[in-house]
Design a protein around this motif. Structure first.
Motif, PDB file in Angstrom:
ATOM      1  N   ARG A  94       0.804  -1.216   0.000  1.00 48.88           N
ATOM      2  CA  ARG A  94       0.000   0.000   0.000  1.00 48.88           C
ATOM      3  C   ARG A  94       0.838   1.269   0.000  1.00 48.88           C
ATOM      4  N   VAL A  95       2.132   1.141   0.201  1.00 47.24           N
ATOM      5  CA  VAL A  95       2.989   2.326   0.202  1.00 47.24           C
ATOM      6  C   VAL A  95       3.040   2.916  -1.202  1.00 47.24           C
ATOM      7  N   PRO A  96       2.763   4.196  -1.364  1.00 49.16           N
ATOM      8  CA  PRO A  96       2.825   4.802  -2.701  1.00 49.16           C
ATOM      9  C   PRO A  96       4.210   4.663  -3.302  1.00 49.16           C
ATOM     10  N   LYS A  97       4.216   4.507  -4.614  1.00 50.22           N
ATOM     11  CA  LYS A  97       5.485   4.296  -5.300  1.00 50.22           C
ATOM     12  C   LYS A  97       6.384   5.521  -5.237  1.00 50.22           C
ATOM     13  N   TRP A  98       5.757   6.710  -5.178  1.00 47.67           N
ATOM     14  CA  TRP A  98       6.600   7.908  -5.218  1.00 47.67           C
ATOM     15  C   TRP A  98       7.401   8.074  -3.946  1.00 47.67           C
ATOM     16  N   THR A  99       6.964   7.435  -2.847  1.00 49.95           N
ATOM     17  CA  THR A  99       7.730   7.541  -1.609  1.00 49.95           C
ATOM     18  C   THR A  99       8.961   6.657  -1.625  1.00 49.95           C
ATOM     19  N   LEU A 100       8.979   5.655  -2.511  1.00 54.99           N
ATOM     20  CA  LEU A 100      10.115   4.755  -2.590  1.00 54.99           C
ATOM     21  C   LEU A 100      11.184   5.239  -3.550  1.00 54.99           C
ATOM     22  N   ARG A 101      10.852   6.258  -4.340  1.00 57.72           N
ATOM     23  CA  ARG A 101      11.801   6.770  -5.311  1.00 57.72           C
ATOM     24  C   ARG A 101      12.607   7.909  -4.711  1.00 57.72           C
ATOM     25  N   LYS A 102      13.839   7.984  -5.094  1.00 55.93           N
ATOM     26  CA  LYS A 102      14.680   9.084  -4.654  1.00 55.93           C
ATOM     27  C   LYS A 102      14.519  10.253  -5.617  1.00 55.93           C
ATOM     28  N   ARG A 103      14.272  11.406  -5.055  1.00 51.26           N
ATOM     29  CA  ARG A 103      14.098  12.600  -5.884  1.00 51.26           C
ATOM     30  C   ARG A 103      15.465  13.116  -6.310  1.00 51.26           C
ATOM     31  N   LYS A 104      15.586  13.333  -7.593  1.00 48.09           N
ATOM     32  CA  LYS A 104      16.832  13.834  -8.139  1.00 48.09           C
ATOM     33  C   LYS A 104      16.682  15.310  -8.468  1.00 48.09           C
ATOM     34  N   THR A 105      17.622  16.091  -8.030  1.00 47.21           N
ATOM     35  CA  THR A 105      17.619  17.525  -8.302  1.00 47.21           C
ATOM     36  C   THR A 105      18.382  17.767  -9.601  1.00 47.21           C
ATOM     37  N   ASN A 106      17.668  18.190 -10.624  1.00 48.36           N
ATOM     38  CA  ASN A 106      18.257  18.417 -11.938  1.00 48.36           C
ATOM     39  C   ASN A 106      18.621  19.894 -12.075  1.00 48.36           C
ATOM     40  N   PHE A 107      19.568  20.337 -11.267  1.00 48.15           N
ATOM     41  CA  PHE A 107      19.971  21.738 -11.257  1.00 48.15           C
ATOM     42  C   PHE A 107      21.238  21.896 -12.087  1.00 48.15           C
ATOM     43  N   SER A 108      21.250  22.885 -12.936  1.00 46.98           N
ATOM     44  CA  SER A 108      22.418  23.166 -13.760  1.00 46.98           C
ATOM     45  C   SER A 108      22.526  24.661 -13.968  1.00 46.98           C
ATOM     46  N   LEU A 109      23.610  25.049 -14.608  1.00 44.82           N
ATOM     47  CA  LEU A 109      23.830  26.474 -14.864  1.00 44.82           C
ATOM     48  C   LEU A 109      22.804  27.028 -15.832  1.00 44.82           C
ATOM     49  N   ASN A 141      19.675  26.091 -16.080  1.00 51.79           N
ATOM     50  CA  ASN A 141      18.450  26.329 -15.323  1.00 51.79           C
ATOM     51  C   ASN A 141      18.539  27.608 -14.500  1.00 51.79           C
ATOM     52  N   LEU A 142      19.714  27.876 -13.951  1.00 45.90           N
ATOM     53  CA  LEU A 142      19.903  29.116 -13.199  1.00 45.90           C
ATOM     54  C   LEU A 142      19.698  30.330 -14.100  1.00 45.90           C
ATOM     55  N   PHE A 143      20.248  30.277 -15.311  1.00 46.36           N
ATOM     56  CA  PHE A 143      20.047  31.364 -16.264  1.00 46.36           C
ATOM     57  C   PHE A 143      18.574  31.508 -16.631  1.00 46.36           C
ATOM     58  N   LEU A 144      17.897  30.374 -16.781  1.00 44.90           N
ATOM     59  CA  LEU A 144      16.485  30.411 -17.140  1.00 44.90           C
ATOM     60  C   LEU A 144      15.652  31.042 -16.030  1.00 44.90           C
ATOM     61  N   TYR A 145      15.874  30.639 -14.785  1.00 47.91           N
ATOM     62  CA  TYR A 145      15.109  31.196 -13.677  1.00 47.91           C
ATOM     63  C   TYR A 145      15.402  32.686 -13.491  1.00 47.91           C
ATOM     64  N   THR A 146      16.672  33.058 -13.623  1.00 45.65           N
ATOM     65  CA  THR A 146      17.027  34.473 -13.500  1.00 45.65           C
ATOM     66  C   THR A 146      16.393  35.295 -14.617  1.00 45.65           C
ATOM     67  N   SER A 147      16.414  34.771 -15.832  1.00 43.55           N
ATOM     68  CA  SER A 147      15.813  35.482 -16.965  1.00 43.55           C
ATOM     69  C   SER A 147      14.304  35.626 -16.786  1.00 43.55           C
ATOM     70  N   THR A 148      13.663  34.587 -16.275  1.00 46.97           N
ATOM     71  CA  THR A 148      12.220  34.656 -16.036  1.00 46.97           C
ATOM     72  C   THR A 148      11.880  35.721 -15.004  1.00 46.97           C
ATOM     73  N   VAL A 149      12.682  35.800 -13.944  1.00 45.99           N
ATOM     74  CA  VAL A 149      12.452  36.823 -12.915  1.00 45.99           C
ATOM     75  C   VAL A 149      12.628  38.217 -13.502  1.00 45.99           C
ATOM     76  N   VAL A 150      13.660  38.407 -14.326  1.00 46.58           N
ATOM     77  CA  VAL A 150      13.907  39.717 -14.937  1.00 46.58           C
ATOM     78  C   VAL A 150      12.756  40.118 -15.849  1.00 46.58           C
ATOM     79  N   VAL A 151      12.288  39.185 -16.680  1.00 45.90           N
ATOM     80  CA  VAL A 151      11.181  39.489 -17.600  1.00 45.90           C
ATOM     81  C   VAL A 151       9.902  39.796 -16.832  1.00 45.90           C
ATOM     82  N   LEU A 152       9.604  39.011 -15.809  1.00 43.61           N
ATOM     83  CA  LEU A 152       8.396  39.254 -15.013  1.00 43.61           C
ATOM     84  C   LEU A 152       8.472  40.588 -14.285  1.00 43.61           C
TER      85      LEU A 152
END
Length: 293
Positions: A12-27, A29-40
């Motif tokens: 009964r344990v949900p499958k998502w609790t058994l998976r390890k969350r991977k952080t897909n952070f890269s440079l 993505n940082l540029f994308l988030y910064t650009s989005t903040v600037v445009v907004l």
């Protein structure tokens, strides 16, 4: 009995609790988030300038003429004692109007021309594409300059001038997309069961051809603002109490040796917005391209 209970609770344990969350952070993505903040933020400045600007753009203070950037005036003041930060915020309105309106007009007209040429083909394709080829031989800034000079300085005329310079690019992209999609198997299958051509065009081809146009429009937004600012810099833009970014650059070019901030900060605003839009457009292009997913 306990083993059965443990098995059931384990199942009964949900499958998502058994998976390890991977952080897909890269440079990127940082540029994308910064650009989005600037445009907004720039969009918020254009929509709600009274809430962000500390001063009125027409307020003149004779005691602070050509004041350097300080805690009271972040971007300094101009030769009338006006706050440059407030002028940059209010100037974003006309600059964004020029960019968004020219992209919409150019995208609609150019996309329609490209869709007709690519889908109908034959003599219609030859005539329309030869006209587009003639327009593409003229650099966009020169074409916009000629149209703006002929029509006169106004916001509507500068939008038309910038939109006309963008039409050939949208037409070429849409034509190529139409010619590619109309040869797909699902289009042939729909035609084989007797579907009318207009229905195939509206329900099968057109919805599958807009993604490259969206990417081109996103990147073209920065280009349109650059061209519009260039026309305003040359004196072909709107003549108003509240200048746009290009007019601010033009007004401050005579004071570069004594008040560099008048032209520097509007130029930085243009640079940041265009760079941020290009980064977002590149990310959209990669997300829509199945080869880079």
């Amino acid at each position: 009995m306990k083993e059965m209970v443990n098995v059931e609770t384990t199942l009964r344990v949900p499958k998502w609790t058994l998976r390890k969350r991977k952080t897909n952070f890269s440079l990127s993505n940082l540029f994308l988030y910064t650009s989005t903040v600037v445009v907004l933020f720039i969009i918020a400045c254009a929509v709600f300038p009274k809430w962000i600007a500390p001063f009125s753009p027409t307020y003149m203070n004779a005691e602070h003429i050509l004041s350097k950037p300080s805690a009271d005036h972040w971007f300094g003041t101009d030769y009338f004692g006006r706050d440059v930060f407030s002028l940059v915020i209010y100037g974003s309105q006309d600059s964004l109007i020029i960019g968004v309106a020219s992209v919409l007009i150019g995208g609609i007209i150019g996309g329609s021309i490209g869709a007709l040429a690519g889908y109908i083909g034959g003599f219609v394709d030859v005539i329309l594409m030869r006209v587009i080829d003639i327009l593409m031989t003229i650099p966009g800034i020169l074409l916009a300059l000629a149209i703006a000079a002929a029509l006169g300085p106004s916001l509507f005329n500068i939008v038309l001038a910038v939109a006309a310079s963008a039409i050939p690019g949208y037409a070429r992209v849409m034509r190529g997309q139409m010619m590619s999609i109309k040869k797909r198997k699902f289009v042939d299958a729909s035609r084989s069961i007797g579907t009318p051509n207009w229905r195939i065009f509206l329900w099968h081809i057109l919805p599958n051809s807009w993604s490259p146009l969206l990417v081109l429009g996103t990147i073209g937004l920065g280009t349109s603002i650059l061209i519009g600012s260039g026309l305003s810099f040359l004196g072909l833009g709107t003549i108003k109490e509240i200048p746009d970014w290009g007019a601010l650059l033009s007004q401050g070019r005579g004071y570069l040796t004594v008040a560099w901030w008048i032209s520097t900060f509007p130029g930085l605003a243009i640079t940041l917005f265009v760079l941020s839009i290009n980064i977002i457009g590149d990310k959209l292009r990669d997300s829509f391209d199945p080869k880079t997913r």
